[in-house]
Design a protein around this motif. Sequence first.
Motif, PDB file in Angstrom:
ATOM      1  N   ILE A  55       3.473  12.824  -5.241  1.00  0.00           N
ATOM      2  CA  ILE A  55       1.764  11.601  -4.902  1.00  0.00           C
ATOM      3  C   ILE A  55       2.924  10.624  -6.281  1.00  0.00           C
ATOM      4  N   ASP A  56       2.737  11.122  -7.204  1.00  0.00           N
ATOM      5  CA  ASP A  56       3.444  10.951  -8.311  1.00  0.00           C
ATOM      6  C   ASP A  56       4.307   9.309  -8.281  1.00  0.00           C
ATOM      7  N   GLU A  57       4.946   9.874  -8.010  1.00  0.00           N
ATOM      8  CA  GLU A  57       6.561   8.925  -7.235  1.00  0.00           C
ATOM      9  C   GLU A  57       6.277   7.225  -6.883  1.00  0.00           C
ATOM     10  N   LEU A  58       4.950   8.322  -5.634  1.00  0.00           N
ATOM     11  CA  LEU A  58       4.070   7.145  -5.159  1.00  0.00           C
ATOM     12  C   LEU A  58       3.341   6.599  -5.612  1.00  0.00           C
ATOM     13  N   VAL A  59       2.339   6.561  -6.313  1.00  0.00           N
ATOM     14  CA  VAL A  59       1.690   6.204  -7.061  1.00  0.00           C
ATOM     15  C   VAL A  59       1.922   5.019  -7.841  1.00  0.00           C
ATOM     16  N   ASN A  60       2.729   5.699  -8.717  1.00  0.00           N
ATOM     17  CA  ASN A  60       3.718   5.438 -10.084  1.00  0.00           C
ATOM     18  C   ASN A  60       4.416   3.811  -9.651  1.00  0.00           C
ATOM     19  N   SER A  61       5.177   4.155  -8.309  1.00  0.00           N
ATOM     20  CA  SER A  61       6.236   2.781  -7.496  1.00  0.00           C
ATOM     21  C   SER A  61       5.303   1.917  -8.335  1.00  0.00           C
ATOM     22  N   GLU A  62       6.295   0.939  -8.218  1.00  0.00           N
ATOM     23  CA  GLU A  62       6.159  -0.989  -8.530  1.00  0.00           C
ATOM     24  C   GLU A  62       5.914  -1.389  -7.262  1.00  0.00           C
ATOM     25  N   GLU A  63       6.302  -0.792  -6.115  1.00  0.00           N
ATOM     26  CA  GLU A  63       6.221  -1.705  -5.243  1.00  0.00           C
ATOM     27  C   GLU A  63       4.687  -1.144  -4.043  1.00  0.00           C
ATOM     28  N   VAL A  64       4.326   0.154  -5.383  1.00  0.00           N
ATOM     29  CA  VAL A  64       2.983   0.165  -5.044  1.00  0.00           C
ATOM     30  C   VAL A  64       1.734  -0.581  -5.427  1.00  0.00           C
ATOM     31  N   ASP A  65       0.596  -1.466  -4.894  1.00  0.00           N
ATOM     32  CA  ASP A  65      -0.318  -2.158  -5.622  1.00  0.00           C
ATOM     33  C   ASP A  65      -1.649  -1.142  -5.231  1.00  0.00           C
ATOM     34  N   ALA A  66      -1.931  -0.881  -4.376  1.00  0.00           N
ATOM     35  CA  ALA A  66      -3.078   0.266  -4.231  1.00  0.00           C
ATOM     36  C   ALA A  66      -2.786   1.208  -3.685  1.00  0.00           C
ATOM     37  N   VAL A  67      -3.230   2.334  -3.458  1.00  0.00           N
ATOM     38  CA  VAL A  67      -2.903   3.816  -2.634  1.00  0.00           C
ATOM     39  C   VAL A  67      -4.377   4.010  -1.453  1.00  0.00           C
ATOM     40  N   LEU A  68      -3.706   4.440  -0.488  1.00  0.00           N
ATOM     41  CA  LEU A  68      -4.748   4.998   0.666  1.00  0.00           C
ATOM     42  C   LEU A  68      -4.437   6.433   0.449  1.00  0.00           C
ATOM     43  N   VAL A  69      -5.743   7.857   0.368  1.00  0.00           N
ATOM     44  CA  VAL A  69      -5.572   8.931   0.178  1.00  0.00           C
ATOM     45  C   VAL A  69      -6.422   9.530   1.577  1.00  0.00           C
ATOM     46  N   CYS A  70      -5.625   9.612   2.399  1.00  0.00           N
ATOM     47  CA  CYS A  70      -5.852   9.886   3.609  1.00  0.00           C
ATOM     48  C   CYS A  70      -5.158  11.700   3.993  1.00  0.00           C
ATOM     49  N   SER A  71      -5.152  12.091   3.143  1.00  0.00           N
ATOM     50  CA  SER A  71      -4.567  14.014   2.972  1.00  0.00           C
ATOM     51  C   SER A  71      -6.186  14.886   2.744  1.00  0.00           C
ATOM     52  N   ARG A  72      -5.709  15.960   2.923  1.00  0.00           N
ATOM     53  CA  ARG A  72      -6.495  17.353   3.262  1.00  0.00           C
ATOM     54  C   ARG A  72      -7.960  17.162   2.509  1.00  0.00           C
ATOM     55  N   ASN A  73      -8.604  17.099   2.916  1.00  0.00           N
ATOM     56  CA  ASN A  73     -10.041  16.629   1.666  1.00  0.00           C
ATOM     57  C   ASN A  73      -9.866  17.553   0.530  1.00  0.00           C
ATOM     58  N   LEU A 129       1.303  -0.469  -0.023  1.00  0.00           N
ATOM     59  CA  LEU A 129      -0.074   0.325  -0.206  1.00  0.00           C
ATOM     60  C   LEU A 129       0.944   0.877   0.193  1.00  0.00           C
ATOM     61  N   GLY A 130       0.568   2.036  -0.864  1.00  0.00           N
ATOM     62  CA  GLY A 130       0.636   3.344  -0.741  1.00  0.00           C
ATOM     63  C   GLY A 130      -0.151   4.573   0.034  1.00  0.00           C
ATOM     64  N   LEU A 131       0.407   5.677   0.764  1.00  0.00           N
ATOM     65  CA  LEU A 131       0.005   6.272   1.958  1.00  0.00           C
ATOM     66  C   LEU A 131      -0.126   7.556   1.722  1.00  0.00           C
ATOM     67  N   VAL A 132      -1.063   7.749   1.225  1.00  0.00           N
ATOM     68  CA  VAL A 132      -0.928   9.181   1.029  1.00  0.00           C
ATOM     69  C   VAL A 132      -1.680  10.535   2.073  1.00  0.00           C
ATOM     70  N   GLY A 133      -0.941  11.295   2.954  1.00  0.00           N
ATOM     71  CA  GLY A 133      -1.299  11.428   3.822  1.00  0.00           C
ATOM     72  C   GLY A 133      -1.672  11.465   4.961  1.00  0.00           C
ATOM     73  N   CYS A 134      -0.852  11.442   6.189  1.00  0.00           N
ATOM     74  CA  CYS A 134      -0.320  10.679   7.562  1.00  0.00           C
ATOM     75  C   CYS A 134      -1.097  11.858   8.212  1.00  0.00           C
ATOM     76  N   GLY A 135      -1.669  11.980   8.165  1.00  0.00           N
ATOM     77  CA  GLY A 135      -2.690  13.078   9.468  1.00  0.00           C
ATOM     78  C   GLY A 135      -3.293  11.735  10.241  1.00  0.00           C
ATOM     79  N   ALA A 136      -3.906  12.001  11.450  1.00  0.00           N
ATOM     80  CA  ALA A 136      -4.868  11.558  12.121  1.00  0.00           C
ATOM     81  C   ALA A 136      -5.445  10.793  12.030  1.00  0.00           C
ATOM     82  N   ILE A 137      -6.315  10.165  10.241  1.00  0.00           N
ATOM     83  CA  ILE A 137      -7.196   9.387  10.528  1.00  0.00           C
ATOM     84  C   ILE A 137      -6.025   8.025   9.983  1.00  0.00           C
ATOM     85  N   ALA A 138      -5.128   8.556   8.959  1.00  0.00           N
ATOM     86  CA  ALA A 138      -3.811   8.106   8.771  1.00  0.00           C
ATOM     87  C   ALA A 138      -3.072   7.252   9.741  1.00  0.00           C
TER      88      ALA A 138
END
Lengths: 338, 338, 338, 338
Positions: free
Chosen positions: D57-75, D4-13
């Motif tokens: 974000i681009d690096e994370l989403v398109n990384s070969e080491e990321v199968d799926a993305v979690l979006v927890c950034s600001r709304n 998983l690639g995690l975008v946004g690292c605040g409380a809900i993350a």
Amino acid sequence: MLRLGLVGCGAIAHTHTANIVNKLKGAQITFVFDVFSAAAQKIVRDYNLTAKIASSIDELVNSEEVDAVLVCSRNDAHVEPILAAIKAHKPVFSEKPLATTYEDCQKIVAAEIEENQRFLQVGFMRRYDPFYQQLKQTIDGGKIGKPLMGYCRHFTAEPATNYFETPNMINDAFIHEIDIIHWLFGDDYVSVQVQYARQNSLNKNDNLVDPQIATVKMKQGAIVNTYLTQNSQYGYDVKCQIIGEKGIAELPDMPKLEMHSVGKIYHEIDHDWTYRFEEAYQLEMQDFIDQATRHEAPTGPTAWDGLVAALTADNAVESQQSQQVVEIKLPERPVLYQ
Amino acid sequence: MLRLGLVGCGAIAHTHTANIVNKLKGAQITFVFDVFSAAAQKIVRDYNLTAKIASSIDELVNSEEVDAVLVCSRNDAHVEPILAAIKAHKPVFSEKPLATTYEDCQKIVAAEIEENQRFLQVGFMRRYDPFYQQLKQTIDGGKIGKPLMGYCRHFTAEPATNYFETPNMINDAFIHEIDIIHWLFGDDYVSVQVQYARQNSLNKNDNLVDPQIATVKMKQGAIVNTYLTQNSQYGYDVKCQIIGEKGIAELPDMPKLEMHSVGKIYHEIDHDWTYRFEEAYQLEMQDFIDQATRHEAPTGPTAWDGLVAALTADNAVESQQSQQVVEIKLPERPVLYQ
Amino acid sequence: MLRLGLVGCGAIAHTHTANIVNKLKGAQITFVFDVFSAAAQKIVRDYNLTAKIASSIDELVNSEEVDAVLVCSRNDAHVEPILAAIKAHKPVFSEKPLATTYEDCQKIVAAEIEENQRFLQVGFMRRYDPFYQQLKQTIDGGKIGKPLMGYCRHFTAEPATNYFETPNMINDAFIHEIDIIHWLFGDDYVSVQVQYARQNSLNKNDNLVDPQIATVKMKQGAIVNTYLTQNSQYGYDVKCQIIGEKGIAELPDMPKLEMHSVGKIYHEIDHDWTYRFEEAYQLEMQDFIDQATRHEAPTGPTAWDGLVAALTADNAVESQQSQQVVEIKLPERPVLYQ
Amino acid sequence: MLRLGLVGCGAIAHTHTANIVNKLKGAQITFVFDVFSAAAQKIVRDYNLTAKIASSIDELVNSEEVDAVLVCSRNDAHVEPILAAIKAHKPVFSEKPLATTYEDCQKIVAAEIEENQRFLQVGFMRRYDPFYQQLKQTIDGGKIGKPLMGYCRHFTAEPATNYFETPNMINDAFIHEIDIIHWLFGDDYVSVQVQYARQNSLNKNDNLVDPQIATVKMKQGAIVNTYLTQNSQYGYDVKCQIIGEKGIAELPDMPKLEMHSVGKIYHEIDHDWTYRFEEAYQLEMQDFIDQATRHEAPTGPTAWDGLVAALTADNAVESQQSQQVVEIKLPERPVLYQ
Ligand SMILES: [Mg+2]
Ligand SMILES: [Mg+2]
Ligand SMILES: [Mg+2]
Ligand SMILES: [Mg+2]
């Protein structure tokens, strides 16, 4: 022993008479009147009353053998015996609604103001129900803070009669919430709206829109929604939940055995209304009798409460047509009713 | 990742394996053993385990690829792998009952005392149930004062198997209350009595006396009655009500939708036990895994708890014969278990 | 109007008199007697009775102005007016217990058998409580199958008086369950045992062992445990749960508002008994009055029920001494009471 | 093991990460991104993740080491990683709300339609709550007939933050009912109205109007009222009652011990939301992980559901201004979401 003159000898008259004869203390029916004399004769016979049959409302109300008057006639015939009783300075109990027109209600209020004395109690029996009483005391005692919102259910399993049509949902069902809500909140209505929800396909009556949601707003801002159906199928279910600043108070389910059986933990709910308000009917009449015996004004719902209910119901029926909010233009509350 | 060796590959082994594979964190099964090698092969296949099949308990317990041992074999075969694990200083989880004889339980306790360390957790999963946990905390927190009496129901809709006979009512059903009650009260049993109540004619098993009432007394005087049936018909119903000096605390019904339907206000009750203690089974095993991973002794039911349960159950079965009170002669609690 | 002679003018006499004057229909008190004439004068004054004061039980019972007799005197003084009323062939209502000795109960039963007619109703009011009535109908209607076991609570927040001592737990509290349980089960007791549980340190009375558990067994095998305390602290709590072959039926909590407040969803529980059985006291007396007015035998608890309660209570007090099971040797039920 | 690639690292993350690490199966976080790199570093450290920190974000989403993305950034920052993930054909879980403008929601829907495939799950976790699940199944199973009306409560004891203002009542509270109600009824909204009830004097926030009542109507006529407060004082209380043609189904109270204490029979209600939807948060994420692992589209709330919620919330905020009914002009549902 308070001597009662009974005007109107139909179904609700039988209910009250049965209570007076079998359950209540301190009163007897000494005079009866009905436009159909057979009905008057029947009620005397059925309850073995030692009562005379009057030939007119006037004769009954003004008889020396009548201390107080019970009005159980057709809704549009309440006004005559009520005005006669007020004029005669005799306590009078009238079934709800007070009258079928707002003008008649105004006449009755004016008559009491003219005499500068309250004689009338309207038969909104729910105020005497022990659970509504608890609810009133809980709110007034400040246990939930000021009341802000409410949610009510007024459900019957099936329509009371084949003639129960759309306006009856207001005049025969919601009328009870109209009376109880402003009493519970200690406030006056400013508007009412009735909306038709998705219709119940199990409703067999083409002239009945079912279910409906009636919304009232009060001067201090409180809003109460009442969900109304005559086709709940599952049972008779009257609930009232008041949400205050710091808590909720809600009518309990009627007590029934707690059962474990066939995959369920349950208690039964009544099919119809006969059991639910039985005690309230007795308590309202006993209180009327007791106050009359003490020569004191009734403590129950007044002519003013009857007028409020009539006006609000008229506005609610108007809202049924438009589905829009209808403003309630209530006159200032007369000093006699403050 | 904690490496688990699994001894015994029957039904309860499948339950625990499914949880370890699908629900729990931090453990994998690396070795399995069953006296029937087909059963061992099947569990590996069913859960797609990367696990070796051991040819003996000894091989499994002492393997360098095994950090901790799960004992799910037949009840009378628990003792061998447990003793081996204790000797090998490896954490061991054993399904209840600890053993089938009091002597075997004594051997296990003696083995831990010999090593002066606790390695064993017994699978009395109810202690991990969130509601029993709440009950324990509520009692220990003093909210109901000292606990004085208890009333429990342990009802199943129908017998788990055709082979569920009179002694099973103790060894498979009441055994759970035996473990939970002395834990809740923080006290030791002094006696037990089992009485047969009026027999249920819907019970189809001639070798099962049903229902029964089991009564335990504790040193400080508390008395708890447990009502036991395998033929409630209506559902699976485990309740525990503790009555203290100033209040009562009771397990809730399992949460289900509140329904109004066909004359009833109800919520459903489960037909069998699968749902009720699902979470407890997961929590007991997760706790065992977590403690083993931290190289700390298990916090769950101990060998001593297993011995207490075995002795009390033996005495209860004895009481089934006589219907009389049987004294429970529990040895003094060893320091290791205080 | 049924004319009642009242024997004994203490607290319970005031309760019944208040009901007869203010709530019930069809009766008036025309004669009163008390060994302390001041008590007799007081009750006449307090309720404004148009009643004569008798100078002896005999004068009262045999007066032509007395149609039926109410016995509210001290427990050991019930027997004299009861026997006099039976001899005079007048309906007689006696407060429970019927008498303080088994021998006196036997005399009363013998007197009715001699007259070959039942005149007596004993004041076990719980049978008239609407919820116990529902419970009886539910059992008799087969809804839970045959009743097998029961669990009852009889809890008061604090002792009724400073003089409430260990035997009172049977004679004043458990006596109600003694009467109600055999009625609900439609069976006879074969044994009773009373056990003392862990003692409540909040109990301030050195002469009161509290709590206790009373266990009765019936001919057909049913077992019922009643948990008894006079120190629940939290409130007055009378529960009765009957477990049948296919379900459970249980008395509901008394209905109170459902509240949400300060972290709790709750309803109140009464502090004492005044509210709980208020209606039952009225219903038992109204039924006595109605049956007497119709010249029919009472339908409530009979002299035989009074004798059963007295014998069972004696045996229970005996069990308090020994903590052992005491066999109840009930004679065969006479034809008059079948 | 899903990466998983995690975008946004605040409380809900942190909430989701803690679940993924400690509770859920089959996934690990391999890449994290936050506009504040300190936040990214912190979450890696706090959970001891073996994850790289992306510089875009681009690096994370398109990384070969990321199968799926979690979006927890600001709304307002959800849209970028979501669109990137859809373009990259990677499953993406986004916290609710989908976006802060209706236009952004339309872009996301258009992107999925462009790819002719669904990749997105929106974090409306309530749909995974076991009790809402039961409610959905009960309605769909026809147990209460067609659903006609609803009554919901969404109450918190106190505002979540000092910055919780009037529009937050829609965007952060009512948004959950918006998603759940159309799902439960299987219908689309046609209008929404928000009305301010009598205001709670215990509300300390001048920028928060409290309480409010939000009313939605659906195409088939159903009406649902949701009562909203951030100042219930008594606790966190989420209820949903659906009234159908022949019955009612309602979420249960959360299970707590049944207590008798100090004049009350009660169970506790939680003070805040942490316990109530804990399991739902885990179940939504486990389902997302499991579907992604199987290379199947998510089964949870879709981009379309996110768009519906956004539009309805916008209209509700508009209604807050006018207090009038606002029509909801929802476009036709695209084939992809039928
Ligand atoms: Mg009325
Ligand atoms: Mg286990
Ligand atoms: Mg009595
Ligand atoms: Mg979420």
